[in-house]
Write a protein that holds these residues in place. Structure first.
Motif, PDB file in Angstrom:
ATOM      1  N   ALA A  27      81.107  53.974  72.557  1.00 21.85           N
ATOM      2  CA  ALA A  27      82.152  54.850  73.057  1.00 21.85           C
ATOM      3  C   ALA A  27      81.568  55.820  74.075  1.00 21.85           C
ATOM      4  N   ALA A  28      82.387  56.116  75.080  1.00 23.14           N
ATOM      5  CA  ALA A  28      81.889  56.953  76.164  1.00 23.14           C
ATOM      6  C   ALA A  28      81.805  58.419  75.788  1.00 23.14           C
ATOM      7  N   GLU A  29      82.585  58.823  74.803  1.00 22.14           N
ATOM      8  CA  GLU A  29      82.661  60.240  74.451  1.00 22.14           C
ATOM      9  C   GLU A  29      82.570  60.425  72.942  1.00 22.14           C
ATOM     10  N   ASP A  30      82.217  61.650  72.536  1.00 21.24           N
ATOM     11  CA  ASP A  30      82.252  61.994  71.124  1.00 21.24           C
ATOM     12  C   ASP A  30      83.692  61.949  70.621  1.00 21.24           C
ATOM     13  N   VAL A  31      83.864  61.563  69.358  1.00 21.31           N
ATOM     14  CA  VAL A  31      85.193  61.472  68.760  1.00 21.31           C
ATOM     15  C   VAL A  31      85.246  62.352  67.518  1.00 21.31           C
ATOM     16  N   HIS A  32      86.288  63.170  67.423  1.00 21.92           N
ATOM     17  CA  HIS A  32      86.503  64.041  66.271  1.00 21.92           C
ATOM     18  C   HIS A  32      87.868  63.715  65.682  1.00 21.92           C
ATOM     19  N   VAL A  33      87.928  63.401  64.409  1.00 18.56           N
ATOM     20  CA  VAL A  33      89.180  63.027  63.746  1.00 18.56           C
ATOM     21  C   VAL A  33      89.367  63.877  62.503  1.00 18.56           C
ATOM     22  N   LEU A  44      87.449  64.658  57.438  1.00 19.94           N
ATOM     23  CA  LEU A  44      86.882  65.103  58.716  1.00 19.94           C
ATOM     24  C   LEU A  44      85.851  64.068  59.144  1.00 19.94           C
ATOM     25  N   MET A  45      85.954  63.605  60.398  1.00 20.32           N
ATOM     26  CA  MET A  45      85.032  62.608  60.914  1.00 20.32           C
ATOM     27  C   MET A  45      84.567  63.007  62.307  1.00 20.32           C
ATOM     28  N   ASP A  46      83.264  62.917  62.518  1.00 23.82           N
ATOM     29  CA  ASP A  46      82.686  63.117  63.850  1.00 23.82           C
ATOM     30  C   ASP A  46      81.813  61.917  64.167  1.00 23.82           C
ATOM     31  N   VAL A  47      82.161  61.219  65.245  1.00 26.32           N
ATOM     32  CA  VAL A  47      81.402  60.044  65.667  1.00 26.32           C
ATOM     33  C   VAL A  47      80.897  60.308  67.087  1.00 26.32           C
ATOM     34  N   PRO A  48      79.593  60.419  67.277  1.00 26.31           N
ATOM     35  CA  PRO A  48      79.086  60.752  68.605  1.00 26.31           C
ATOM     36  C   PRO A  48      79.088  59.555  69.540  1.00 26.31           C
ATOM     37  N   ALA A  49      79.136  59.830  70.811  1.00 27.50           N
ATOM     38  CA  ALA A  49      78.901  58.771  71.786  1.00 27.50           C
ATOM     39  C   ALA A  49      77.510  58.198  71.521  1.00 27.50           C
ATOM     40  N   GLY A  50      77.411  56.886  71.512  1.00 29.28           N
ATOM     41  CA  GLY A  50      76.125  56.281  71.183  1.00 29.28           C
ATOM     42  C   GLY A  50      75.827  56.326  69.699  1.00 29.28           C
ATOM     43  N   TRP A  51      76.871  56.200  68.877  1.00 38.04           N
ATOM     44  CA  TRP A  51      76.684  56.154  67.423  1.00 38.04           C
ATOM     45  C   TRP A  51      75.575  55.170  67.059  1.00 38.04           C
ATOM     46  N   ASN A  52      74.655  55.608  66.216  1.00 36.52           N
ATOM     47  CA  ASN A  52      73.503  54.764  65.867  1.00 36.52           C
ATOM     48  C   ASN A  52      73.801  53.746  64.764  1.00 36.52           C
ATOM     49  N   GLY A  53      75.046  53.722  64.280  1.00 34.73           N
ATOM     50  CA  GLY A  53      75.436  52.735  63.274  1.00 34.73           C
ATOM     51  C   GLY A  53      75.343  53.233  61.847  1.00 34.73           C
ATOM     52  N   THR A  54      74.776  54.424  61.618  1.00 38.29           N
ATOM     53  CA  THR A  54      74.676  54.983  60.270  1.00 38.29           C
ATOM     54  C   THR A  54      75.761  56.031  60.064  1.00 38.29           C
ATOM     55  N   ALA A  55      76.476  55.900  58.952  1.00 39.46           N
ATOM     56  CA  ALA A  55      77.484  56.881  58.564  1.00 39.46           C
ATOM     57  C   ALA A  55      76.949  57.693  57.380  1.00 39.46           C
ATOM     58  N   ALA A  74      79.233  68.070  56.619  1.00 35.21           N
ATOM     59  CA  ALA A  74      77.812  68.414  56.749  1.00 35.21           C
ATOM     60  C   ALA A  74      77.584  69.729  56.008  1.00 35.21           C
ATOM     61  N   PRO A  75      76.356  70.009  55.588  1.00 37.55           N
ATOM     62  CA  PRO A  75      76.101  71.231  54.831  1.00 37.55           C
ATOM     63  C   PRO A  75      76.160  72.505  55.656  1.00 37.55           C
ATOM     64  N   ASP A  76      75.889  72.441  56.951  1.00 42.02           N
ATOM     65  CA  ASP A  76      75.919  73.633  57.799  1.00 42.02           C
ATOM     66  C   ASP A  76      76.020  73.182  59.243  1.00 42.02           C
ATOM     67  N   ASP A  77      76.393  74.111  60.119  1.00 38.84           N
ATOM     68  CA  ASP A  77      76.657  73.753  61.512  1.00 38.84           C
ATOM     69  C   ASP A  77      75.404  73.309  62.261  1.00 38.84           C
ATOM     70  N   THR A  78      74.267  73.952  61.981  1.00 38.30           N
ATOM     71  CA  THR A  78      73.049  73.579  62.699  1.00 38.30           C
ATOM     72  C   THR A  78      72.615  72.162  62.350  1.00 38.30           C
ATOM     73  N   THR A  79      72.595  71.850  61.057  1.00 36.47           N
ATOM     74  CA  THR A  79      72.234  70.492  60.640  1.00 36.47           C
ATOM     75  C   THR A  79      73.222  69.491  61.223  1.00 36.47           C
ATOM     76  N   LYS A  80      74.486  69.842  61.212  1.00 40.02           N
ATOM     77  CA  LYS A  80      75.505  68.955  61.776  1.00 40.02           C
ATOM     78  C   LYS A  80      75.244  68.666  63.249  1.00 40.02           C
ATOM     79  N   LYS A  85      73.450  64.849  67.483  1.00 41.80           N
ATOM     80  CA  LYS A  85      72.594  64.553  68.639  1.00 41.80           C
ATOM     81  C   LYS A  85      71.709  63.336  68.390  1.00 41.80           C
ATOM     82  N   GLN A  86      71.376  63.095  67.119  1.00 44.14           N
ATOM     83  CA  GLN A  86      70.573  61.924  66.781  1.00 44.14           C
ATOM     84  C   GLN A  86      71.418  60.661  66.616  1.00 44.14           C
ATOM     85  N   GLY A  87      72.735  60.783  66.748  1.00 47.54           N
ATOM     86  CA  GLY A  87      73.587  59.599  66.760  1.00 47.54           C
ATOM     87  C   GLY A  87      74.260  59.244  65.453  1.00 47.54           C
ATOM     88  N   TYR A  88      74.190  60.113  64.452  1.00 47.03           N
ATOM     89  CA  TYR A  88      74.810  59.793  63.166  1.00 47.03           C
ATOM     90  C   TYR A  88      76.308  60.088  63.202  1.00 47.03           C
TER      91      TYR A  88
END
Length: 461
Positions: A27-33, A44-55, A74-80, A85-88
């Motif tokens: 996908a060309a862009e990040d997706v938030h659902v 709540l779902m966040d799928v980044p552009a270039g998803w690495n295949g791990t959910a 996610a447990p906190d905003d920074t970890t999220k 950014k790592q593609g999860y």
């Protein structure tokens, strides 16, 4: 119903049509659902552009009744942010109800995973992870629905299970009532409604406040804290006491005991009892002398009793002779069936815990380790420890290091780089701005373990 935010109309159209997304990694862009499940829980779902295949399927912690219960992934905003950014892909739900909601939480999390798969296509790998009560939910998913997962990560998890948790929550307030307010009539279990629970909580809080003003009261509060394995440094805002500074240790424990009395011991217990259909806790047959002897805080208690001029032996005899509490068999069975563990893992699980946790003491890891040993699952389980005070006070780097270590185990079939030094190296690499505090550590035994692998655990109830 759902809400979707992306930066391209093409992606929005695809989502509104509910077209599966097997090629979401491109996908060309990040997706938030955001959406709602049939149970009423939100997701709540966040799928980044270039998803690495791990959910990563995140289970959040305990939400008290009457408190807002949003979906979290996610447990906190920074970890999220770092993980995106790592593609999860990050997914998670609220639970259909608040409180001790395990019977809703597990199916809601599975339904969230189903919804994700329908929209984005199957993940190459799904990992369950969660914090606090969410560690219980995560471990329930791992034991009961392993076919849906590649592995699991429990962080500061309630992995001793529900029966053990509520028994260990009973012990300190039993000691406090017996030694500090023997004629008070404060009800410890079988609380009929929230108002009764609040009255009991308020009454015990007042007892604590008065007792903390005297040396004898402080010694008895330290004894109660030791029965729950509350550490003498349990909040990052507290200065770390010197190993022999018993007064500072007790002062810190007092703050945690007040928190225990205000919430879990009465108000949260009443909500759990209402689900279980009665009291799921007992202390018949419990030897408090032996429990204290095995506590890491025995010496502190002995020194504070000596300083106060009190007889510890006499107080332990008083506990021994005091009328005990029996459980409702059906309530124990419900709590055991829904919220306790067998220790039987078929996929890898990594648990991490802070050493200074007062809410879910680090000894809970010993309880799950015991269950896994009985079940023969120890090759699949690793438990690691972070040197910090507080509940779930991990840094982003420490959490991500644990995740990558679990992924290596899933990929290779071996626990590579899972020692504290390697975890610290991974943590620094993941987030150089946050601390890395893994250390070699072996927690004491859990005082009153209960697991489904050992039916004898409940024979005295």
């Amino acid at each position: 119903m759902h809400r979707i935010r992306t930066r391209t109309l093409v992606t929005v159209a695809a989502l509104l049509l509910a077209v599966p997304f097997p090629a979401a990694a491109h996908a060309a862009e990040d997706v938030h659902v955001e959406g709602r499940l049939p149970s009423g829980a939100t997701y709540l779902m966040d799928v980044p552009a270039g998803w690495n295949g791990t959910a990563l399927l995140y289970s959040h912690g305990y939400t008290p009744p009457g408190v807002p219960n949003p979906a979290r992934n996610a447990p906190d905003d920074t970890t999220k942010s770092l993980l995106l950014k790592q593609g999860y892909a990050l997914i998670g739900s609220s639970y259909a109800t608040t409180g001790w909601a395990v019977t809703e939480a597990v199916p809601d999390q599975l339904a969230t995973l189903d919804t994700f798969t329908a929209r984005f296509g199957p993940a190459g790998r799904t990992i369950a992870w969660g914090t606090s009560y969410g560690g219980l939910v995560t471990t329930a998913l791992a034991e009961r629905h392993a076919s849906r997962l590649a592995g699991s990560l429990s962080m500061c998890g309630l992995v001793q299970g529900g029966v053990a948790n509520w028994n260990s929550t009973l012990d300190p307030v039993f000691a406090l009532r017996t030694l500090l307010a023997p004629g008070s009539g404060i009800r410890l279990t079988g609380l009929p409604d929230p108002a009764a629970a609040t009255r009991a909580s308020d009454a015990m809080t007042a007892v604590l406040s008065e007792a903390q003003q005297t040396a004898g009261g402080r010694a008895r509060i330290a004894l109660a804290a030791a029965l729950h394995n509350i550490p003498g440094w349990n909040d990052p805002s507290q200065p770390r006491p010197a190993p022999t500074d018993r007064d500072a240790q007790q002062s810190n424990q007092y703050q945690a005991v007040v928190g225990l009395v205000k919430f879990p011991a009465f108000v949260w217990r009443q909500e759990a009892e209402s689900r279980a259909g009665g009291s799921m806790s007992w202390n018949t047959g419990v030897d408090y002398r032996a429990m204290l002897r095995d506590s890491p805080y025995l010496k502190e208690v002995e020194e504070l009793y000596a300083k106060a001029g009190l007889s510890l032996k006499s107080d332990l005899r008083t506990l021994d002779r005091a009328p005990r509490t029996r459980a409702d068999t059906n309530a124990v069975d419900w709590m055991s069936r829904t919220s306790s563990f067998t220790g039987r893992l078929t996929k890898p699980q990594l648990n991490i815990h802070t050493t200074g946790d007062a809410l879910i003491p680090v000894q809970s890891e010993s309880a799950y380790g015991r269950a896994a040993t009985t079940a023969g699952s120890t090759p699949l389980l690793r438990q690691r420890y972070v040197d910090n005070a507080g509940h779930c006070t991990f840094s982003p780097g420490e959490q991500i290091a644990a995740l990558h270590t679990l992924e290596d185990r899933i990929r290779t079939g071996q626990w590579l780089g899972s020692d504290p030094a390697a975890l610290n190296s991974r943590a620094i690499h993941a987030d150089p701005s946050s601390p890395a505090r893994y250390l070699p550590y072996v927690p004491a035994a859990y005082p009153r373990p209960y697991d489904r692998a050992r039916p004898s655990d409940g024979h005295r109830r």
